[in-house]
Each structure stands twice: as C-alpha cells, then as structure tokens.
Design an enzyme around this catalytic site. Structure first.
Site, PDB file in Angstrom:
ATOM      1  N   SER A 143       3.968   1.575  -5.068  1.00  0.00           N
ATOM      2  CA  SER A 143       4.524   1.112  -6.261  1.00  0.00           C
ATOM      3  C   SER A 143       5.312   2.325  -6.282  1.00  0.00           C
ATOM      4  O   SER A 143       6.358   2.465  -7.603  1.00  0.00           O
ATOM      5  CB  SER A 143       3.696   0.913  -7.328  1.00  0.00           C
ATOM      6  N   HIS A 156       8.887  -3.472  -1.765  1.00  0.00           N
ATOM      7  CA  HIS A 156       8.191  -3.385  -2.990  1.00  0.00           C
ATOM      8  C   HIS A 156       8.061  -4.563  -3.645  1.00  0.00           C
ATOM      9  O   HIS A 156       8.994  -5.148  -4.401  1.00  0.00           O
ATOM     10  CB  HIS A 156       8.640  -2.366  -3.741  1.00  0.00           C
ATOM     11  N   GLU A 169      11.931  -5.013  -4.204  1.00  0.00           N
ATOM     12  CA  GLU A 169      12.757  -3.967  -3.885  1.00  0.00           C
ATOM     13  C   GLU A 169      12.727  -3.394  -2.656  1.00  0.00           C
ATOM     14  O   GLU A 169      11.631  -3.233  -1.850  1.00  0.00           O
ATOM     15  CB  GLU A 169      12.332  -2.665  -4.959  1.00  0.00           C
ATOM     16  N   ASN A 210       9.662   0.351 -11.503  1.00  0.00           N
ATOM     17  CA  ASN A 210       8.450   0.868 -12.085  1.00  0.00           C
ATOM     18  C   ASN A 210       8.768   2.302 -12.914  1.00  0.00           C
ATOM     19  O   ASN A 210       8.217   2.911 -13.755  1.00  0.00           O
ATOM     20  CB  ASN A 210       7.442   1.323 -11.021  1.00  0.00           C
TER      21      ASN A 210
HETATM   22  P1  NAD Z   1      -6.072  -3.945  -5.513  1.00  0.00           P
HETATM   23  O1  NAD Z   1      -7.007  -3.145  -5.711  1.00  0.00           O
HETATM   24  O2  NAD Z   1      -6.118  -5.509  -5.960  1.00  0.00           O
HETATM   25  O3  NAD Z   1      -5.971  -4.199  -3.743  1.00  0.00           O
HETATM   26  C1  NAD Z   1      -6.317  -3.317  -2.967  1.00  0.00           C
HETATM   27  C2  NAD Z   1      -6.838  -3.450  -1.614  1.00  0.00           C
HETATM   28  O4  NAD Z   1      -6.808  -2.599  -0.689  1.00  0.00           O
HETATM   29  C3  NAD Z   1      -8.397  -3.773  -1.834  1.00  0.00           C
HETATM   30  O5  NAD Z   1      -8.682  -5.178  -1.512  1.00  0.00           O
HETATM   31  C4  NAD Z   1      -8.952  -2.758  -1.072  1.00  0.00           C
HETATM   32  O6  NAD Z   1     -10.278  -2.989  -0.535  1.00  0.00           O
HETATM   33  C5  NAD Z   1      -8.151  -2.585   0.048  1.00  0.00           C
HETATM   34  N1  NAD Z   1      -8.166  -1.330   0.727  1.00  0.00           N
HETATM   35  C6  NAD Z   1      -8.273  -0.195   0.411  1.00  0.00           C
HETATM   36  N2  NAD Z   1      -8.276   0.932   1.503  1.00  0.00           N
HETATM   37  C7  NAD Z   1      -8.068   0.014   2.554  1.00  0.00           C
HETATM   38  C8  NAD Z   1      -7.938   0.412   3.834  1.00  0.00           C
HETATM   39  N3  NAD Z   1      -8.048   1.746   4.140  1.00  0.00           N
HETATM   40  N4  NAD Z   1      -7.810  -0.611   4.771  1.00  0.00           N
HETATM   41  C9  NAD Z   1      -7.406  -1.930   4.293  1.00  0.00           C
HETATM   42  N5  NAD Z   1      -7.669  -2.027   2.899  1.00  0.00           N
HETATM   43  C10 NAD Z   1      -8.101  -1.357   1.899  1.00  0.00           C
HETATM   44  O7  NAD Z   1      -4.478  -3.389  -5.516  1.00  0.00           O
HETATM   45  P2  NAD Z   1      -2.945  -4.139  -5.580  1.00  0.00           P
HETATM   46  O8  NAD Z   1      -2.867  -4.412  -7.107  1.00  0.00           O
HETATM   47  O9  NAD Z   1      -3.066  -5.309  -4.544  1.00  0.00           O
HETATM   48  O10 NAD Z   1      -2.222  -3.017  -4.963  1.00  0.00           O
HETATM   49  C11 NAD Z   1      -1.836  -2.555  -3.632  1.00  0.00           C
HETATM   50  C12 NAD Z   1      -0.573  -1.853  -3.358  1.00  0.00           C
HETATM   51  O11 NAD Z   1       0.463  -2.798  -3.930  1.00  0.00           O
HETATM   52  C13 NAD Z   1      -0.650  -0.443  -4.056  1.00  0.00           C
HETATM   53  O12 NAD Z   1       0.021   0.395  -3.171  1.00  0.00           O
HETATM   54  C14 NAD Z   1      -0.038  -0.844  -5.312  1.00  0.00           C
HETATM   55  O13 NAD Z   1       0.664   0.131  -6.035  1.00  0.00           O
HETATM   56  C15 NAD Z   1       1.046  -1.865  -4.737  1.00  0.00           C
HETATM   57  N6  NAD Z   1       1.766  -2.815  -6.068  1.00  0.00           N
HETATM   58  C16 NAD Z   1       0.982  -3.370  -6.930  1.00  0.00           C
HETATM   59  C17 NAD Z   1       1.485  -3.980  -7.941  1.00  0.00           C
HETATM   60  C18 NAD Z   1       0.666  -4.424  -8.997  1.00  0.00           C
HETATM   61  O14 NAD Z   1       1.170  -5.128 -10.114  1.00  0.00           O
HETATM   62  N7  NAD Z   1      -0.690  -4.639  -9.001  1.00  0.00           N
HETATM   63  C19 NAD Z   1       2.824  -4.308  -7.749  1.00  0.00           C
HETATM   64  C20 NAD Z   1       3.588  -3.960  -6.836  1.00  0.00           C
HETATM   65  C21 NAD Z   1       2.922  -3.206  -5.762  1.00  0.00           C
END
Ligand code: NAD
Length: 309
Positions: A137, A158, A170, A208
């Site tokens: 993000s 993204h 993005e 963001n």
């Molecule tokens: P989340 O907490 O729902 O999921 C993260 C997952 O990553 C978890 O299941 C965790 O077990 C896993 N994980 C952690 N370390 C790991 C590893 N070493 N190997 C494999 N898996 C691993 O988080 P999310 O909301 O899905 O966010 C994930 C990414 O997407 C982040 O970089 C976040 O910034 C980005 N993102 C989030 C959003 C949002 O609205 N939540 C939107 C766009 C982008």
C-alpha cells in the site's frame, strides 16, 4: 462488475503482451491475497496461493468461495464457473510450488523487513523469466525491487479492497522496471477487467497518499473529542457523500495497515503533517485491528457493529 464472459479465459489477451502469463503465484492469503486469487482464478489463470500456515490458506479459500457464491446469486456467472475458478487455486506450501509461475504477486502483511525476507526467499525458486509484483500500500517499489535478483522484472501492482468489487489497480514502476515488465503487467491487469492508474514511486502512491491522511485526521478528530465514532462517520457519509465513514473504512482496511502507511508517509516525506494519531497506535497495540480481528473503532462480535468510543 464485468459479465462472466468477460471474466473467464482471459489468458489469451495476456499472451499478447511481451511475456505470456498463465500461472500466477500469490504470497499471503489474507483479505488482499485471497481477493487477488479470486479475480485471477475467475479470469482463467492457474493460481498457487501461499501463506505461513495451511489454516490461513483454508480461511482465504473459504472467503473466496463465499464471495463467489454472492456473485453467482447476483447472476454475474454460473455455479459451474465458480467451481472451475475454485479448482484453479492450489495451496503453495513452499516457494518451490512457484517454480512454474510466470508472475508472483506478494500480498503479505505491510512490513518492509518481512517483504524483503519473502523476496529473498523466492529468488532461488522462480524461473528466470518470472515477473515479481508487490501489492504494498505504501512501501517504495524501487527499494523492494533493489533487494531482489530481478529489479527490472519487478513492479508495484496495488489492488484495492475488496478486490472483486473495486475496479482500480495502481501500477507503479520502480526506477529499474523495464517497459516489457510494465506492458506485461498492464495487459495482465486489463485481462482481469480492471482499470489502471499509473503512479510514480513515492510514499503511498496516489490513492493512499490522499486517503490515509484523511483517515488519520478522522482518528485525530475522535482523539481530540471533536466527535464520537458515530458522529464522525455519519458526518462524512451524509456531509461529504462518502459511501463509508472514515473510521468504518479504517476498520475495513485494517488498522495495522493504516498505521503502517502513515509511518511510511511520515518517514518517507519527513513532514509532521503525516504523524500517526496516538489513538491509532493504541488500537494497534491492543490488537484491535478492525474487522479482521472483530474489534477496532467498532466491535463486530455481535449482530451489528457497535462503536467502541
Ligand atoms: P491481512 O492481514 O489480511 O493478510 C496478510 C496475510 O499475510 C496473512 O494471512 C499473513 O498470515 C500473511 N503473511 C504474513 N507473513 C507472511 C509470509 N512470510 N509468507 C506468507 N504469508 C505471510 O492483510 P491484507 O489487508 O491482505 O494486506 C496485505 C498487503 O496488501 C499489505 O501489503 C497491504 O498494505 C496491502 N493492501 C491492503 C489493502 C487493504 O485495504 N487492506 C488494500 C491494498 C493493499
């Protein structure tokens, strides 16, 4: 949401790009990784989905199945399309399962050290022509790419949350990203029925950079007692015509992700206007991360969300 005919078997158009994509690896099966797996599988690609534990994959697949069932009920595609898409998603227990992938998208927790470790671990297992993408993000694509064995083949991709519903992706080039990588990524994203906005590689990119300071300001508004959770969300929904209030949206994104993005903005732009609100820090310290932990600015453990302040 595009019709089923537009969603199924789009691998053909991706093959017109510089590199052909048919198998996609995804690291992280949380809300974003599973959402990406959903749209990628529905568009005809084979998916290898990795997480730290098998249970996280099972939870992710369960969420995909439920979200697809909702789309089937809306008549977007058939039950058979859903079953076919689900059958394309496999559990990647280790990175060795990514050996045939043409593209690997990292969607693990928003933490730079963790992402560096993931990319370092992936290197030995990928084929030389595989592209790498991060769904970060906010973190510098140039810096993430520099720590891999293929900065030219690395790009920021993204996706927005929830991925099956949101049209935008993005695309962010790192300083070394080659045109061929960009063209392949663009064709791939378009094959998912999504629209691209190109952002330069600066902290938190476009969406963001604008959205998270607004959410942080809403938390300050709460922290300073200007309004309650209810008043702040109502004010922005009815007064600014936002579909969700900022605190409701923060819970939806995940408060850990919100805090992490604010820290990247604060440190990356060296400007105090981005300082994370101490109340946001407190909620994250408590493990109240929003919907995913069933408590944040709202408590989701009952029948309907109840403000926690
Ligand atoms: P989340 O907490 O729902 O999921 C993260 C997952 O990553 C978890 O299941 C965790 O077990 C896993 N994980 C952690 N370390 C790991 C590893 N070493 N190997 C494999 N898996 C691993 O988080 P999310 O909301 O899905 O966010 C994930 C990414 O997407 C982040 O970089 C976040 O910034 C980005 N993102 C989030 C959003 C949002 O609205 N939540 C939107 C766009 C982008």
């Amino acid at each position: 949401m595009p019709q089923a005919s537009k969603l199924i078997d789009k691998t053909k158009s991706a093959s017109m790009a510089a590199r052909s994509i048919s198998k996609v690896g995804i690291v992280g099966a949380g809300q974003m990784g599973s959402g990406i797996a959903h749209v990628v599988a529905l568009s005809g690609y084979t998916v290898e989905l990795n997480d730290l534990k098998r249970e996280s994959f099972d939870k992710g697949l369960d969420a995909i199945s439920q979200n697809m069932a909702r789309q089937v009920a809306k008549g977007l595609y058939s039950d058979a399309d859903k079953d076919t898409a689900l059958s394309r998603i496999s559990y990647a227990e280790t990175y060795a399962d990514f050996r045939d992938c043409d593209l690997v998208i990292e969607a693990a927790t928003e933490n730079e050290d963790l992402k560096h470790k993931i990319f370092a671990g992936l290197a030995a297992h990928l084929k030389p022509t595989a592209l790498l993408a991060s769904n970060t993000s906010s973190i510098s694509i140039t810096r993430l790419a520099a720590a891999t064995d293929r900065p030219e083949d690395f790009i920021g991709m993204h996706f927005m949350n929830p991925v099956p519903k949101m049209d935008l992706v993005e695309l962010i080039r790192g300083i070394a990203t080659e045109d061929e990588t960009f063209a392949t990524a663009r064709t791939f994203i378009e094959s998912l029925g999504k629209t691209i906005a190109v952002s330069e590689d600066f902290p938190a990119f476009i969406v963001n950079r604008i959205l998270l300071p607004m959410i942080n300001e809403a938390v300050y508004t709460l922290y300073e007692g200007v309004g309650t959770v209810d008043a702040i969300d109502k004010a922005m929904k009815l007064g600014a015509n936002h579909p969700m209030g900022p605190l409701e949206l923060a819970d939806f994104i995940g408060l850990d992700t919100c805090l992490s993005v604010m820290q990247v903005l604060y440190e990356g732009l060296s400007d105090t206007k981005y300082r994370p609100c101490p109340l946001l820090v407190k909620y994250v310290d408590a493990g109240w991360l929003g919907r995913k932990t069933r408590r944040g600015f709202y408590d989701y453990r009952g029948d309907k969300p109840v403000p926690t302040r």
